[in-house]
Design an enzyme around this catalytic site. Structure first.
Site, mmCIF file in Angstrom:
data_model
loop_
_atom_site.group_PDB
_atom_site.id
_atom_site.type_symbol
_atom_site.label_atom_id
_atom_site.label_comp_id
_atom_site.label_asym_id
_atom_site.label_seq_id
_atom_site.Cartn_x
_atom_site.Cartn_y
_atom_site.Cartn_z
ATOM 1 N N ARG A 1 0.823 -1.213 0.000
ATOM 2 C CA ARG A 1 0.000 0.000 0.000
ATOM 3 C C ARG A 1 0.856 1.262 0.000
ATOM 4 N NH1 ARG A 1 -2.786 -4.280 1.884
ATOM 5 N NH2 ARG A 1 -5.054 -4.269 2.037
ATOM 6 N N ASP B 1 -4.050 -15.481 7.670
ATOM 7 C CA ASP B 1 -2.768 -15.966 7.130
ATOM 8 C C ASP B 1 -1.986 -16.815 8.131
ATOM 9 O OD1 ASP B 1 -3.319 -14.705 4.754
ATOM 10 O OD2 ASP B 1 -2.174 -12.901 5.230
ATOM 11 N N ARG C 1 -5.341 -23.982 1.374
ATOM 12 C CA ARG C 1 -4.585 -24.198 2.606
ATOM 13 C C ARG C 1 -5.250 -25.190 3.557
ATOM 14 N NH1 ARG C 1 -2.115 -18.124 3.539
ATOM 15 N NH2 ARG C 1 -0.410 -18.374 2.043
ATOM 16 N N GLY D 1 -1.597 -11.823 -4.710
ATOM 17 C CA GLY D 1 -3.028 -11.531 -4.770
ATOM 18 C C GLY D 1 -3.292 -10.065 -4.438
HETATM 19 C C1 S3P Z 1 -4.307 -9.050 2.392
HETATM 20 C C2 S3P Z 1 -5.559 -9.539 2.719
HETATM 21 C C3 S3P Z 1 -5.840 -10.959 2.959
HETATM 22 C C4 S3P Z 1 -4.567 -11.740 3.268
HETATM 23 C C5 S3P Z 1 -3.459 -11.422 2.291
HETATM 24 C C6 S3P Z 1 -3.129 -9.930 2.329
HETATM 25 C C7 S3P Z 1 -4.138 -7.605 2.109
HETATM 26 O O1 S3P Z 1 -6.425 -11.523 1.792
HETATM 27 O O2 S3P Z 1 -4.838 -13.128 3.250
HETATM 28 O O3 S3P Z 1 -2.299 -12.159 2.592
HETATM 29 O O4 S3P Z 1 -2.993 -7.124 2.045
HETATM 30 O O5 S3P Z 1 -5.170 -6.924 1.958
HETATM 31 P P1 S3P Z 1 -8.017 -11.472 1.508
HETATM 32 O O6 S3P Z 1 -8.421 -10.086 1.299
HETATM 33 O O7 S3P Z 1 -8.211 -12.317 0.276
HETATM 34 O O8 S3P Z 1 -8.661 -12.077 2.723
#
Ligand code: S3P
Length: 428
Positions: free
Chosen positions: A28, A315, A346, A95
């Site tokens: 971010r 996580d 997982r 992701g």
């Molecule tokens: C994250 C949110 C989570 C987390 C990922 C990082 C983030 O995912 O599992 O490792 O930085 O916003 P989800 O939004 O899919 O729950």
């Protein structure tokens, strides 16, 4: 692909580790630095592969980003400083990069294409694409935009009032980034509180965001000013040593500079409920809370973990599952279906790999049930390219009677490039 041999540790883990920067906050900080006007400096940035993917995407969008060992400097020129990329944007295994970038790119006046690795190609993107389309976004992709590669034709967006169907900080943040560019005020309602780093950072970069109960209000057409961000240590990385300290006999570990944002501290609540010998010293801080943690070898008891606690430790579930194998009685993890759409499924990878090491663990529809306390044997296991599975299995090896051979340990560099260095530092 490498394999690594890990051996039982007899003399405990002792010493102190300074936990590297938080992955979510590092991503971010680059994103806000890029859309802000002026210089943003970032200290303690996590140089894991995921965050480097975010840097690479913004460089392709025309943002100058300097990187030294001590500091990242982002020369933002506002939203309008971002230009059409000549190449595909590659999110790698990340992701967070993929989903948050979608929210940014949806409102920018140019064409871009987002891709990722094999694991990203299996992860659901429709949960972001669908609300963005409702805001007017033009996104096309595999299976009607459910999966990468995704092609975005940026356009003017309008605000929405959106109730998230899943508790996901990535989906929430993508809509927030789109909302910041949209006409009108966007409202996002969360079914459960998820990590709020995006909201905190909006304020840090001079923007505005309001939270009323479970709704987040984002005014459109916002601009930001560059600033300094100090990234606290990642509690999700600290979690591996917190559990190691609790389950490896004769251990005492001090973890310094750990981020203690209350939307992330589910692991600490679990450690306390299981009876861990843990002490926390919180520090004076503005914005993100931080502190130092001492953990010692503990007598643990099984508990039930579910409900609103899940997003606060999502996580950490692989390492919590390992801890539960060393707790007296049964631990039940429920309401955690989201585990199925992480870097790997997982539920399957944790249950499958821990069973190979002799754990008594079974999968359920929304989590797992672990019977402790069991003595782990050893054997051949794999991370399946999932960094958190790789670290969990490395910690498991410390209490296995026989050797553990871990396939594909390199993926650990996705979130914790100095993990093995830090582990060696602690081994007596
Ligand atoms: C994250 C949110 C989570 C987390 C990922 C990082 C983030 O995912 O599992 O490792 O930085 O916003 P989800 O939004 O899919 O729950």
């Amino acid at each position: 692909m490498q394999t690594l041999k890990l051996l039982f540790n007899q003399n405990g883990l002792r010493g102190s580790v300074t936990i590297p920067g938080d992955k979510s906050i590092s991503h971010r900080s680059i994103m806000f630095g890029a859309i802000a006007k002026g210089k943003t400096t970032i200290s303690n940035f996590l140089t894991g592969a995921d965050c480097l993917s975010t840097i690479s995407c913004f460089r392709k969008l025309g943002v100058e980003i300097e990187q030294t060992e001590e500091m990242i400097t982002v020369h933002g020129q506002g939203w309008e400083g971002l230009v059409e990329p000549k190449e595909v944007l590659d999110a790698g295994n990340s992701g967070t990069t993929t989903r948050l970038m979608l929210g940014i790119l949806a409102g920018l006046p140019f064409h871009s294409v987002l891709v990722g690795d094999e694991s990203i190609g299996k992860r659901p993107m429709g949960r972001v694409v669908e609300p963005l389309r409702r805001m007017g976004a033009s996104i096309r992709g595999r299976e009607q935009g459910q999966y990468t590669p995704l092609a975005i034709d940026g356009t003017g967006l309008t605000s929405i009032h959106y109730e998230l169907p899943v508790a996901s900080a990535q989906v929430k943040s993508a809509i927030i980034f789109a909302g910041l560019q949209a006409q009108g005020t966007t409202i996002v309602k969360e079914p459960q509180q998820t990590r709020d780093h995006t909201e905190k950072m909006i304020l840090q970069f001079g923007g505005s965001v309001v939270k009323i109960e479970d709704e987040i209000l984002i005014k459109g057409k916002q601009t930001f000013n560059g600033t300094h961000v100090h990234v606290p240590g990642d509690i999700s990385s600290a979690a591996f040593f917190l559990v190691a300290g609790a389950i490896v006999p004769k251990s005492e570990i001090i973890l310094t500079n750990v981020g203690l944002n209350p939307t992330r501290t589910g692991i600490i609540e679990v450690l306390k409920q299981m009876g861990a010998n843990i002490e926390i010293e919180t520090m004076e801080s503005i914005g993100e809370e931080t502190g130092n943690i001492v953990i010692r070898t503990s007598e643990l008891t099984g508990i039930e973990i579910g409900g609103d606690l899940i997003p606060k430790l999502i996580d950490e579930i692989p390492i919590i599952a390992l801890m539960a194998t060393q707790a007296e009685g049964v631990t039940i993890i429920k309401d955690a279906e989201e585990l199925k759409v992480k870097e790997t499924n997982r539920i399957d990878t944790v249950v499958g790999e821990l069973r190979k090491l002799g754990a008594k663990i079974e999968a359920t529809e929304d989590g797992m049930i672990i019977h402790g306390k069991s003595s782990l044997t050893g054997g051949n296991v794999s991370s399946f390219g999932d960094h958190r599975i790789g670290m969990m299995l490395s910690i498991a090896a410390l209490i296995c009677r026989e050797e553990v051979e871990l396939e594909d340990p390199e993926c650990i560099a996705i979130s914790y490039p100095t993990f093995f260095e830090h582990l060696k530092q602690l081994i007596q």
